[in-house]
Write an enzyme that holds these catalytic residues in place. Structure first.
Site, PDB file in Angstrom:
ATOM      1  N   MET A  27      13.085  24.129   3.729  1.00  0.00           N
ATOM      2  CA  MET A  27      12.182  23.473   2.786  1.00  0.00           C
ATOM      3  C   MET A  27      12.954  22.694   1.711  1.00  0.00           C
ATOM      4  O   MET A  27      12.495  21.637   1.266  1.00  0.00           O
ATOM      5  CB  MET A  27      11.320  24.546   2.126  1.00  0.00           C
ATOM      6  CG  MET A  27      10.064  24.022   1.513  1.00  0.00           C
ATOM      7  SD  MET A  27       8.924  25.404   1.247  1.00  0.00           S
ATOM      8  CE  MET A  27       8.158  24.820  -0.248  1.00  0.00           C
TER       9      MET A  27
ATOM     10  N   TYR B  95      17.189  29.170   9.835  1.00  0.00           N
ATOM     11  CA  TYR B  95      15.981  29.773  10.398  1.00  0.00           C
ATOM     12  C   TYR B  95      15.987  29.692  11.921  1.00  0.00           C
ATOM     13  O   TYR B  95      16.317  28.657  12.503  1.00  0.00           O
ATOM     14  CB  TYR B  95      14.729  29.072   9.879  1.00  0.00           C
ATOM     15  CG  TYR B  95      14.406  29.427   8.462  1.00  0.00           C
ATOM     16  CD1 TYR B  95      14.076  30.732   8.104  1.00  0.00           C
ATOM     17  CD2 TYR B  95      14.443  28.472   7.465  1.00  0.00           C
ATOM     18  CE1 TYR B  95      13.781  31.068   6.794  1.00  0.00           C
ATOM     19  CE2 TYR B  95      14.148  28.795   6.140  1.00  0.00           C
ATOM     20  CZ  TYR B  95      13.820  30.097   5.822  1.00  0.00           C
ATOM     21  OH  TYR B  95      13.532  30.421   4.522  1.00  0.00           O
TER      22      TYR B  95
ATOM     23  N   ARG C 279      -9.422  -0.427  16.287  1.00  0.00           N
ATOM     24  CA  ARG C 279      -9.393   0.457  15.131  1.00  0.00           C
ATOM     25  C   ARG C 279     -10.413  -0.061  14.122  1.00  0.00           C
ATOM     26  O   ARG C 279     -11.518   0.449  14.068  1.00  0.00           O
ATOM     27  CB  ARG C 279      -7.963   0.492  14.569  1.00  0.00           C
ATOM     28  CG  ARG C 279      -7.661   1.655  13.690  1.00  0.00           C
ATOM     29  CD  ARG C 279      -6.219   1.591  13.186  1.00  0.00           C
ATOM     30  NE  ARG C 279      -5.925   0.307  12.544  1.00  0.00           N
ATOM     31  CZ  ARG C 279      -4.808   0.016  11.893  1.00  0.00           C
ATOM     32  NH1 ARG C 279      -3.839   0.907  11.810  1.00  0.00           N
ATOM     33  NH2 ARG C 279      -4.618  -1.154  11.329  1.00  0.00           N
TER      34      ARG C 279
ATOM     35  N   LYS D 152       0.843  -1.210   0.000  1.00  0.00           N
ATOM     36  CA  LYS D 152       0.000   0.000   0.000  1.00  0.00           C
ATOM     37  C   LYS D 152       0.871   1.251   0.000  1.00  0.00           C
ATOM     38  O   LYS D 152       2.080   1.186   0.231  1.00  0.00           O
ATOM     39  CB  LYS D 152      -0.929  -0.024   1.213  1.00  0.00           C
ATOM     40  CG  LYS D 152      -0.211  -0.057   2.547  1.00  0.00           C
ATOM     41  CD  LYS D 152      -1.194  -0.217   3.711  1.00  0.00           C
ATOM     42  CE  LYS D 152      -0.403  -0.279   5.028  1.00  0.00           C
ATOM     43  NZ  LYS D 152      -1.240  -0.186   6.206  1.00  0.00           N
TER      44      LYS D 152
END
Lengths: 390, 390
Positions: free
Chosen positions: A336, A281, A156, A55
């Site tokens: 990023m 940053y 679940r 998957k």
């Protein structure tokens, strides 16, 4: 829900053209390693058949590569009808299991076309399947095989043991062939309840006297609990890709699994910093002494975890390439499109030097653990802008 | 690096076919909201031209949607030549800025073909551009425009102020038109050094007497420092997508930005738990009293952050739909394909009820903050298996 934007176009452009070769990041997918890992599953549980879980685009590795590496499996398990269709188009004629079954009644037509087996985990799915059986007059040759899911403590998906018997009889009466499955909550822990033993016990009690195959074991159960019970079908996922079900590399260090994905890039800039300067940053990383920083073309928009702290391992090539490399340490907030690494001890490093973010030289779990997550998440999160090579 | 696997094929299959409609998760991209956010930039910095930053597939939103929403911008800024090519193919004739410039000397041909402007941040790029100029006999009409990057304290890309002058003169002598740029480390902090003021001061001193446009401001500087200095070109990114540069929604609550991406899905299962039961992997969430859990078709393989703790907000539709909904709380570890939410107080919720993971009803930054990251990361990490609608 109209006008699906042309995201596919963008991606196919990117991957068909040569333009993507510009930025130096890429993921190498080693199908031989997948093949090896599947063999390890067979050695651990020789009497069981194997649903190879593919998957999420084979946990980020690409379904085509997974098919190449795992085509000797007994079946493929996945979520998504698009992935089932792709496997059929690539020539797979064996079993396919839809791990969450039908999402709506309309899915039944595609499921029949593609000859998929279906998990059944909630009552609406039972209603839909009864309606199908009526339409087909209960001819079992035209009905999908069912994996009836029991909730034994994961809480679940699935039916409680006290509901299970009734559901089983309803589907059986409609002509369906039924296998029994459950899923473990704590197969990668030793001290949490419900344990594998407790869940397996509940499961076996509830299906006593019922016909049908049993499927219990995920990767963690295959690796660490395979001697405790028999599973006609096992369902390994993460171990096929060479990462640890627990997220800790040391837990699989002796299991002889091989890393399948290697995420590689290059140094694209160098900065020389004095003492009492800072990097990136938020100026998070501060220097005590002069250091040298390498800037690597890989950031969180490539799938690298933004929450990786200073000190996260990054493999930097030595003078003779990646095999000659060593672990350096991240210094500064992940951007990023870039990360920054302390390369003070690596005087040969320059723009163009090879870097491995994770892979055959650096376990993905080591990076994940530093970032407070597990290898699964990093593998699945690899961004579409990163080209895969095989 | 041969045999790029057919990842694009898989994705185009997925997005061209109807199969993907089966699993109920999708991301709605609102181009009108992008258009509105660009207008907000123009209101804040009316004298500046705007580089709209659309790298990383427009921060996960899809470049086609971004082009639709932002086509009144003055230019597009990005990293990747494939994305530049796509913009040209969609008909964009205005400026395109490559934010990291050339990755190798060969890139120069594509850059010229596509008429891109180039950031220059390291010395190798200067050498490559000098060679190009010699080949073109310094005819500036055939040369890309340069954005020369100064490192004023970010210590990631760019030349130190004391090197900058020499590099400027070399490129100028080769016939290049040159703009000046720098990047702020702490435009979203008030108390960190170097501050925006300190970096802007260093920048302006170093370029004193030089011709050329100046580009300083990212989203945080546009929002919070636009009155302090003038930027001929601003470079907003995250604010165009309606999320906060600081990662805190309260910081942009009054800026009148609109969320662009809404990630929606549905409830696919319900569990009724007694007191002293547990939910999901590791049995992390434990019940004190009986509760009702809704299982949502969205997991970390869709891009939802795996490290989101119990209590992370999830928007669940009310009896009259999403607009009538409210925040519920995550209960249990995020799985690969599912999350589990406490819906005890929402008796109407059933299989099929709509859910919003983030978007117009629930700021992406609220989810990100709960998970210890920023909205940027979640937007960029949206998985290719999630269909986008526009």
């Amino acid at each position: 829900m109209v006008s699906f934007v042309q995201f596919s176009y963008e991606l196919s452009l990117k991957h068909e053209s040569e333009y993507f070769l510009s930025r130096p990041i890429y993921a190498h997918i080693n199908s031989d390693a997948m093949r090896h890992n599947l063999e390890r599953v067979r050695e651990l549980v020789p009497g069981s058949k194997v649903w190879s879980v593919v998957k999420a685009n084979a946990y980020g590795h690409g379904l085509a590569s997974a098919f190449e590496g795992l085509k000797t499996t007994d079946g493929f398990a996945l979520l998504d009808l698009a992935e089932a269709k792709l496997l059929r188009d690539m020539g797979w004629q064996g079993p396919i299991l839809l791990l969450e079954g039908l999402f709506s009644q309309e899915d039944i037509f595609l499921v029949s076309d593609l000859h998929c087996d279906c998990v059944v985990h909630h009552i609406d799915q039972v209603d839909w399947l009864e309606a199908l059986s009526e339409a087909k007059h209960g001819a079992s040759s035209h009905l999908p095989k069912i994996y009836l899911k029991m909730n034994t403590g994961m809480n679940r998906l699935g039916f409680r043991p006290n509901e299970y018997k009734e559901i089983y009889h309803r589907l059986h009466a409609s002509g369906y062939g039924i296998s029994h499955m459950t899923h473990f909550a704590n197969a990668d822990y030793v001290d949490r309840s419900p344990s594998v033993d407790e869940q397996a016990e509940i499961f076996h009690q509830a299906i006593e006297g019922f016909e049908g195959d049993r499927s219990l074991a995920n990767s963690a159960a295959v690796l660490w609990h395979h001697h405790m019970f028999f599973s006609d079908w096992v369902r390994p996922g993460i171990m096929l890709y060479g990462a640890s079900p627990s997220g800790k590399y040391e837990d699989i260090e002796h299991a002889k699994l091989q890393a399948v994905m290697s995420l590689n890039s290059k140094i694209i800039g160098i900065q020389h910093l004095d003492a009492h300067e800072s990097v990136g940053y938020g100026s998070r990383y501060k220097t005590d002494v002069p250091i040298r920083i390498g800037i690597v073309a890989c950031g969180y928009a490539d799938g690298y975890p933004r929450h990786a702290p200073d000190g996260t391992p990054v493999w930097i090539a030595g003078p003779n390439g990646l095999a000659d490399g060593k672990v350096c340490r991240m210094a500064g907030q992940v951007s990023m499109d870039m990360i920054t690494v302390d390369i003070t001890d690596m005087p040969h490093v320059d723009v163009g030097t090879d870097v491995q973010l994770w892979g055959n030289f650096l376990p993905v779990d080591a990076v994940a653990q530093s970032a407070g997550t597990i290898g699964y998440e990093l593998l699945c999160a690899l961004a579409p802008r990163v080209p895969r090579t095989g």
